[in-house]
Scaffold this motif. Sequence first.
Motif, PDB file in Angstrom:
ATOM      1  N   ALA A  52      -8.259  -6.839  -1.138  1.00 27.87           N
ATOM      2  CA  ALA A  52      -7.498  -5.704  -1.538  1.00 27.87           C
ATOM      3  C   ALA A  52      -8.168  -5.022  -2.690  1.00 27.87           C
ATOM      4  O   ALA A  52      -8.254  -3.704  -2.826  1.00 27.87           O
ATOM      5  CB  ALA A  52      -6.152  -6.098  -2.021  1.00 27.87           C
ATOM      6  N   ARG A 108      -2.495   4.281   4.777  1.00 26.90           N
ATOM      7  CA  ARG A 108      -1.710   3.326   4.303  1.00 26.90           C
ATOM      8  C   ARG A 108      -1.924   2.305   5.614  1.00 26.90           C
ATOM      9  O   ARG A 108      -1.925   1.184   5.709  1.00 26.90           O
ATOM     10  CB  ARG A 108      -0.155   3.516   4.150  1.00 26.90           C
ATOM     11  CG  ARG A 108       0.629   2.375   4.135  1.00 26.90           C
ATOM     12  CD  ARG A 108       1.955   2.573   3.684  1.00 26.90           C
ATOM     13  NE  ARG A 108       2.277   4.018   2.939  1.00 26.90           N
ATOM     14  CZ  ARG A 108       2.930   4.907   3.157  1.00 26.90           C
ATOM     15  NH1 ARG A 108       3.719   4.839   4.503  1.00 26.90           N
ATOM     16  NH2 ARG A 108       3.239   5.853   2.466  1.00 26.90           N
ATOM     17  N   TRP A 167       0.614  -1.139  -0.080  1.00 24.91           N
ATOM     18  CA  TRP A 167       0.064  -0.089  -0.004  1.00 24.91           C
ATOM     19  C   TRP A 167       0.873   1.341  -0.029  1.00 24.91           C
ATOM     20  O   TRP A 167       0.654   2.266   0.457  1.00 24.91           O
ATOM     21  CB  TRP A 167      -0.884  -0.045   1.212  1.00 24.91           C
ATOM     22  CG  TRP A 167      -1.724  -1.193   1.280  1.00 24.91           C
ATOM     23  CD1 TRP A 167      -1.761  -2.403   2.035  1.00 24.91           C
ATOM     24  CD2 TRP A 167      -2.897  -1.304   0.407  1.00 24.91           C
ATOM     25  NE1 TRP A 167      -2.853  -3.246   1.893  1.00 24.91           N
ATOM     26  CE2 TRP A 167      -3.696  -2.599   0.698  1.00 24.91           C
ATOM     27  CE3 TRP A 167      -3.599  -0.495  -0.544  1.00 24.91           C
ATOM     28  CZ2 TRP A 167      -5.051  -3.017   0.099  1.00 24.91           C
ATOM     29  CZ3 TRP A 167      -4.829  -1.072  -1.017  1.00 24.91           C
ATOM     30  CH2 TRP A 167      -5.194  -2.154  -0.814  1.00 24.91           C
ATOM     31  N   ALA A 216      -5.031   0.851   5.642  1.00 17.84           N
ATOM     32  CA  ALA A 216      -5.273  -0.469   4.686  1.00 17.84           C
ATOM     33  C   ALA A 216      -4.432  -1.585   5.350  1.00 17.84           C
ATOM     34  O   ALA A 216      -4.903  -2.803   5.261  1.00 17.84           O
ATOM     35  CB  ALA A 216      -4.484  -0.096   3.294  1.00 17.84           C
ATOM     36  N   GLU A 246      -9.201  -1.054  -2.283  1.00 16.97           N
ATOM     37  CA  GLU A 246      -8.676  -0.053  -3.337  1.00 16.97           C
ATOM     38  C   GLU A 246      -9.677   0.781  -3.889  1.00 16.97           C
ATOM     39  O   GLU A 246      -9.413   2.279  -3.997  1.00 16.97           O
ATOM     40  CB  GLU A 246      -8.000  -0.770  -4.404  1.00 16.97           C
ATOM     41  CG  GLU A 246      -7.011   0.400  -5.237  1.00 16.97           C
ATOM     42  CD  GLU A 246      -5.720   0.849  -4.702  1.00 16.97           C
ATOM     43  OE1 GLU A 246      -5.762   2.212  -4.899  1.00 16.97           O
ATOM     44  OE2 GLU A 246      -5.120   0.204  -3.905  1.00 16.97           O
TER      45      GLU A 246
END
Length: 157
Positions: free
Chosen positions: A139, A14, A6, A17, A143
């Motif tokens: 993911a 980040r 990330w 994530a 995203e």
Amino acid sequence: MTSTSWRHLPPAARAIAVAATDAVEAARAQAAEPYAEAAERLAALDAEPTGRVLGAVVRMLLEERHPDGLDGDDVRAALEHAVRWAAAWRDVDPQVMVVLLVGALGIHETGEEAPLPPRALAEHAPLLISDLLQARTFATYLEAAFTEIQRAEIHDA
């Protein structure tokens, strides 16, 4: 640590994530200790952006599963399935799951209720997401959630 990079995200995004990915991966594996550690890191982050990101993922997953729209039975079925799955391996508060689901769908006004405590959000959202994901890749949705939020922020600026 997660296998997904990330690095392209700003530091705060980040951190969300990485912690969210670790929590979802641990939940999918039903690994209690790694899950607790990842949820602890998630709870330490700013709850507002963390909730927006996780809520966006939940909404996308629900919309994908129900492209013609959700009704009360669909929401109830998603809630029951997620609670049953999570309760099989850890403590879960069904009321927190309700708040997460309806919040992700924008059903309640945020000004009418106090937001979920960061710990409740961090301990339950990855469980709900894990159940909704099934075989999908987290993911991809994470995203997409960051991209959607960034577009909305640019539009609102």
